[in-house]
Enzyme design. Structure first.
Site, PDB file in Angstrom:
ATOM      1  N   ARG A 120      -2.183 -30.880  21.377  1.00 24.56           N
ATOM      2  CA  ARG A 120      -2.593 -29.683  20.643  1.00 24.56           C
ATOM      3  C   ARG A 120      -3.887 -29.988  19.901  1.00 24.56           C
ATOM      4  O   ARG A 120      -3.969 -29.862  18.686  1.00 24.56           O
ATOM      5  CB  ARG A 120      -1.524 -29.281  19.648  1.00 24.56           C
ATOM      6  CG  ARG A 120      -0.150 -28.789  20.108  1.00 24.56           C
ATOM      7  CD  ARG A 120       0.055 -28.357  21.457  1.00 24.56           C
ATOM      8  NE  ARG A 120      -0.031 -26.940  21.757  1.00 24.56           N
ATOM      9  CZ  ARG A 120       0.908 -26.032  21.537  1.00 24.56           C
ATOM     10  NH1 ARG A 120       2.016 -26.353  20.947  1.00 24.56           N
ATOM     11  NH2 ARG A 120       0.738 -24.781  21.895  1.00 24.56           N
ATOM     12  N   GLN A 125      -7.794 -27.145  23.895  1.00 26.10           N
ATOM     13  CA  GLN A 125      -7.349 -25.741  23.806  1.00 26.10           C
ATOM     14  C   GLN A 125      -7.564 -24.954  25.098  1.00 26.10           C
ATOM     15  O   GLN A 125      -6.725 -24.154  25.488  1.00 26.10           O
ATOM     16  CB  GLN A 125      -8.062 -25.038  22.660  1.00 26.10           C
ATOM     17  CG  GLN A 125      -7.231 -25.041  21.402  1.00 26.10           C
ATOM     18  CD  GLN A 125      -7.962 -24.439  20.226  1.00 26.10           C
ATOM     19  OE1 GLN A 125      -9.148 -24.194  20.273  1.00 26.10           O
ATOM     20  NE2 GLN A 125      -7.223 -24.218  19.166  1.00 26.10           N
ATOM     21  N   ASP A 128      -4.750 -25.382  27.447  1.00 29.27           N
ATOM     22  CA  ASP A 128      -3.420 -25.264  26.852  1.00 29.27           C
ATOM     23  C   ASP A 128      -2.700 -24.004  27.364  1.00 29.27           C
ATOM     24  O   ASP A 128      -2.858 -22.903  26.822  1.00 29.27           O
ATOM     25  CB  ASP A 128      -3.575 -25.224  25.330  1.00 29.27           C
ATOM     26  CG  ASP A 128      -2.240 -25.262  24.622  1.00 29.27           C
ATOM     27  OD1 ASP A 128      -1.197 -25.079  25.280  1.00 29.27           O
ATOM     28  OD2 ASP A 128      -2.231 -25.466  23.397  1.00 29.27           O
ATOM     29  N   SER A 131      -0.169 -22.111  25.044  1.00 27.55           N
ATOM     30  CA  SER A 131      -0.784 -21.176  24.097  1.00 27.55           C
ATOM     31  C   SER A 131      -1.227 -19.899  24.786  1.00 27.55           C
ATOM     32  O   SER A 131      -1.004 -18.806  24.263  1.00 27.55           O
ATOM     33  CB  SER A 131      -2.004 -21.809  23.422  1.00 27.55           C
ATOM     34  OG  SER A 131      -1.594 -22.818  22.566  1.00 27.55           O
ATOM     35  N   TYR A 227       4.217 -29.581  15.403  1.00 24.29           N
ATOM     36  CA  TYR A 227       5.397 -28.821  15.811  1.00 24.29           C
ATOM     37  C   TYR A 227       6.407 -28.777  14.665  1.00 24.29           C
ATOM     38  O   TYR A 227       6.343 -29.570  13.724  1.00 24.29           O
ATOM     39  CB  TYR A 227       6.050 -29.470  17.032  1.00 24.29           C
ATOM     40  CG  TYR A 227       5.312 -29.218  18.322  1.00 24.29           C
ATOM     41  CD1 TYR A 227       5.293 -27.951  18.890  1.00 24.29           C
ATOM     42  CD2 TYR A 227       4.635 -30.237  18.975  1.00 24.29           C
ATOM     43  CE1 TYR A 227       4.625 -27.704  20.069  1.00 24.29           C
ATOM     44  CE2 TYR A 227       3.960 -30.011  20.159  1.00 24.29           C
ATOM     45  CZ  TYR A 227       3.964 -28.733  20.708  1.00 24.29           C
ATOM     46  OH  TYR A 227       3.298 -28.488  21.877  1.00 24.29           O
TER      47      TYR A 227
HETATM   48  P1  NAD Z   1       6.389 -23.374  19.174  1.00 29.61           P
HETATM   49  O1  NAD Z   1       6.350 -22.453  20.353  1.00 29.61           O
HETATM   50  O2  NAD Z   1       6.788 -24.779  19.372  1.00 29.61           O
HETATM   51  O3  NAD Z   1       7.361 -22.739  18.066  1.00 29.61           O
HETATM   52  C1  NAD Z   1       7.140 -21.418  17.583  1.00 29.61           C
HETATM   53  C2  NAD Z   1       7.271 -21.411  16.088  1.00 29.61           C
HETATM   54  O4  NAD Z   1       8.648 -21.498  15.722  1.00 29.61           O
HETATM   55  C3  NAD Z   1       6.574 -22.565  15.375  1.00 29.61           C
HETATM   56  O5  NAD Z   1       5.618 -22.049  14.469  1.00 29.61           O
HETATM   57  C4  NAD Z   1       7.728 -23.281  14.675  1.00 29.61           C
HETATM   58  O6  NAD Z   1       7.332 -23.853  13.434  1.00 29.61           O
HETATM   59  C5  NAD Z   1       8.717 -22.157  14.478  1.00 29.61           C
HETATM   60  N1  NAD Z   1      10.117 -22.561  14.184  1.00 29.61           N
HETATM   61  C6  NAD Z   1      10.851 -23.591  14.678  1.00 29.61           C
HETATM   62  N2  NAD Z   1      12.087 -23.588  14.140  1.00 29.61           N
HETATM   63  C7  NAD Z   1      12.156 -22.514  13.318  1.00 29.61           C
HETATM   64  C8  NAD Z   1      13.181 -21.956  12.501  1.00 29.61           C
HETATM   65  N3  NAD Z   1      14.404 -22.497  12.412  1.00 29.61           N
HETATM   66  N4  NAD Z   1      12.876 -20.824  11.791  1.00 29.61           N
HETATM   67  C9  NAD Z   1      11.655 -20.257  11.865  1.00 29.61           C
HETATM   68  N5  NAD Z   1      10.649 -20.734  12.607  1.00 29.61           N
HETATM   69  C10 NAD Z   1      10.905 -21.856  13.326  1.00 29.61           C
HETATM   70  O7  NAD Z   1       4.990 -23.329  18.410  1.00 29.61           O
HETATM   71  P2  NAD Z   1       3.537 -23.206  19.009  1.00 29.61           P
HETATM   72  O8  NAD Z   1       3.180 -21.790  19.217  1.00 29.61           O
HETATM   73  O9  NAD Z   1       3.431 -24.130  20.147  1.00 29.61           O
HETATM   74  O10 NAD Z   1       2.665 -23.736  17.792  1.00 29.61           O
HETATM   75  C11 NAD Z   1       2.980 -24.934  17.101  1.00 29.61           C
HETATM   76  C12 NAD Z   1       1.774 -25.316  16.241  1.00 29.61           C
HETATM   77  O11 NAD Z   1       0.747 -25.857  17.055  1.00 29.61           O
HETATM   78  C13 NAD Z   1       1.142 -24.142  15.509  1.00 29.61           C
HETATM   79  O12 NAD Z   1       0.676 -24.571  14.265  1.00 29.61           O
HETATM   80  C14 NAD Z   1      -0.029 -23.795  16.361  1.00 29.61           C
HETATM   81  O13 NAD Z   1      -1.042 -23.105  15.639  1.00 29.61           O
HETATM   82  C15 NAD Z   1      -0.464 -25.179  16.780  1.00 29.61           C
HETATM   83  N6  NAD Z   1      -1.270 -25.153  17.996  1.00 29.61           N
HETATM   84  C16 NAD Z   1      -2.424 -25.862  18.034  1.00 29.61           C
HETATM   85  C17 NAD Z   1      -3.182 -25.851  19.183  1.00 29.61           C
HETATM   86  C18 NAD Z   1      -4.463 -26.605  19.270  1.00 29.61           C
HETATM   87  O14 NAD Z   1      -4.992 -27.004  18.256  1.00 29.61           O
HETATM   88  N7  NAD Z   1      -4.953 -26.826  20.470  1.00 29.61           N
HETATM   89  C19 NAD Z   1      -2.755 -25.138  20.289  1.00 29.61           C
HETATM   90  C20 NAD Z   1      -1.552 -24.437  20.215  1.00 29.61           C
HETATM   91  C21 NAD Z   1      -0.794 -24.458  19.057  1.00 29.61           C
END
Ligand code: NAD
Length: 378
Positions: A120, A125, A128, A131, A227
């Site tokens: 991530r 990105q 990814d 995403s 995560y």
């Molecule tokens: P994900 O699909 O793994 O999970 C979705 C969301 O569910 C997450 O925000 C997680 O914190 C939340 N979650 C887990 N358990 C929970 C609970 N019991 N109650 C409520 N919420 C809960 O997440 P994602 O979309 O892959 O994103 C994870 C992080 O990575 C985010 O901060 C995102 O911005 C970041 N990200 C960064 C990049 C990058 O920099 N290239 C790319 C994608 C995502």
């Protein structure tokens, strides 16, 4: 190199290659060979794919000649038959839950490149795929809910009276959750959101939504990779009981909570759904990984006795298959562009991206947690 793609299963309308990606790969010096009829889920004709630079061949030839075989979903073991040892199988491989696929990759000495394991990082990105697809899923969840619910989303002032805006509660504010919030706001709903990672509160507020605070007795709630940390059963119970009031007040609840490599946490139980108004809608984006919502079924709609609609979103609906395919194909094309130099794969020990996504190589599983899962299930 010869780049091909395996056909998607019938329920999946996304493709791993579309004309723009084929053009890019051929410009990079690759040869694209696709099975006849490959584009049919998106109504792309063989001529359209050929015009972009692909050679259309029999399914058997496409498999036998591929150096890289692209996939949208984890291929069933029998779908890998006919690929030569050493072929790279690139795409969503769902490694923690599709163990037979991982085993077939190992047994066939195929090199799985699993896009779910993409770092991530800012640099990665554009590659990814989690995403790019999550963004669309967040949008789709709101659009589906807006169609199902028996009220409008925005506030409306009319001579006959004022309609209050619908209340939308988004649970889990990662990529999908942020897009769901933005879409619901655009449609005029009043939006609340919650995530165990408190760092997202600012992002929620910047979209004009309210971040709801619950005390689960956790600090940051985030791993080094960004995560969510898995909650204990006791913490999940605290979450469910504290959320019940917000859920009951909501017309639409969208759940997107995932914990990487584990089944999705069960955050909405039957009691919470029982407290919602008849006609309300719950959309569970985690339905295919165990479900955030009690009673949700991946790919189906369930209506409770009290008339609450529970939609298990899976796979991404056909309504966005064209954009989803274009984004996914672009992600894979950027990965190919990054990972190979003149037909030679970068050293996994030197390159962060290759080191992360290369799941199987030389008859072994390289990812420790996946290896553990396989041994536990042997
Ligand atoms: P994900 O699909 O793994 O999970 C979705 C969301 O569910 C997450 O925000 C997680 O914190 C939340 N979650 C887990 N358990 C929970 C609970 N019991 N109650 C409520 N919420 C809960 O997440 P994602 O979309 O892959 O994103 C994870 C992080 O990575 C985010 O901060 C995102 O911005 C970041 N990200 C960064 C990049 C990058 O920099 N290239 C790319 C994608 C995502």
């Amino acid at each position: 190199m010869i780049v091909s793609a395996l056909p998607s299963p019938p329920e999946e309308r996304r493709l791993a290659l579309v004309p723009s990606a084929i053009e890019r790969l051929t410009k990079l010096g690759h040869e694209v060979r696709l099975p006849l009829g490959y584009g049919s889920p998106l109504r792309l004709r063989d001529e359209d794919l050929a015009a972009a630079g692909a050679t259309m061949v029999s399914a058997q030839d496409a498999r036998a000649s591929a150096d890289i075989a692209l996939v949208v979903t984890p291929p069933a073991p029998e779908a890998l038959v006919g690929l030569k040892p050493g072929t790279f199988v690139v795409g969503f491989l769902d490694p923690f839950f599709s163990l037979p696929t991982v085993r077939a990759l190992v047994d066939g000495r195929l090199r799985g490149m699993c896009v779910e394991l993409m770092p991530r990082s800012t640099y990665a990105q554009k590659m990814d795929a989690l995403s790019s697809q999550a963004s669309l899923a967040g949008y789709v969840a709101v659009v589906l809910a807006a169609q199902r619910i028996d009220k409008v989303l925005p506030m409306m002032s009319t001579p006959a009276g004022t309609i209050a805006p619908a209340r939308v509660f988004v649970l889990g504010v990662g990529v999908a959750g942020l897009q769901a919030i933005a879409t619901a706001k655009r449609l005029g709903a009043r939006v609340d959101a919650y995530d165990t990672r408190s760092v997202v509160a600012e992002q929620v507020r910047s979209l004009g939504a309210r971040f709801v605070e619950f005390d689960l007795g956790i600090e940051e709630g985030e791993t080094e990779q960004g995560y969510a940390q898995a909650l204990t059963d006791e913490q999940l119970e605290r979450q469910r009981s504290q959320m019940a009031k917000v859920v009951a007040q909501s017309d639409v609840v969208i759940t997107t909570a995932q914990v990487f490599g584990r089944p999705a946490p069960r955050i909405l139980d039957a009691a919470a759904i029982g407290g919602m108004k008849p006609g309300s809608v719950v959309v569970d984006l985690a339905a295919s990984t165990g479900g955030n919502v009690e009673g949700s079924v991946a790919g189906s709609e369930v209506v409770t006795d009290r008339g609450v609609h529970i939609l298990g979103l899976h796979p991404l609906p056909a309504s966005v298959a064209r954009d989803a395919s274009a984004m996914y194909a672009a992600n894979l094309t950027f990965l190919i562009e990054h990972a190979w130099d003149d037909g030679v794969l970068k050293d996994a020990a030197e390159d962060d991206v290759v080191g992360a996504v290369l799941l199987t190589d030389d008859g072994t599983v390289r990812h420790e947690a996946v290896r553990d899962r396989m041994e536990a299930n042997a």
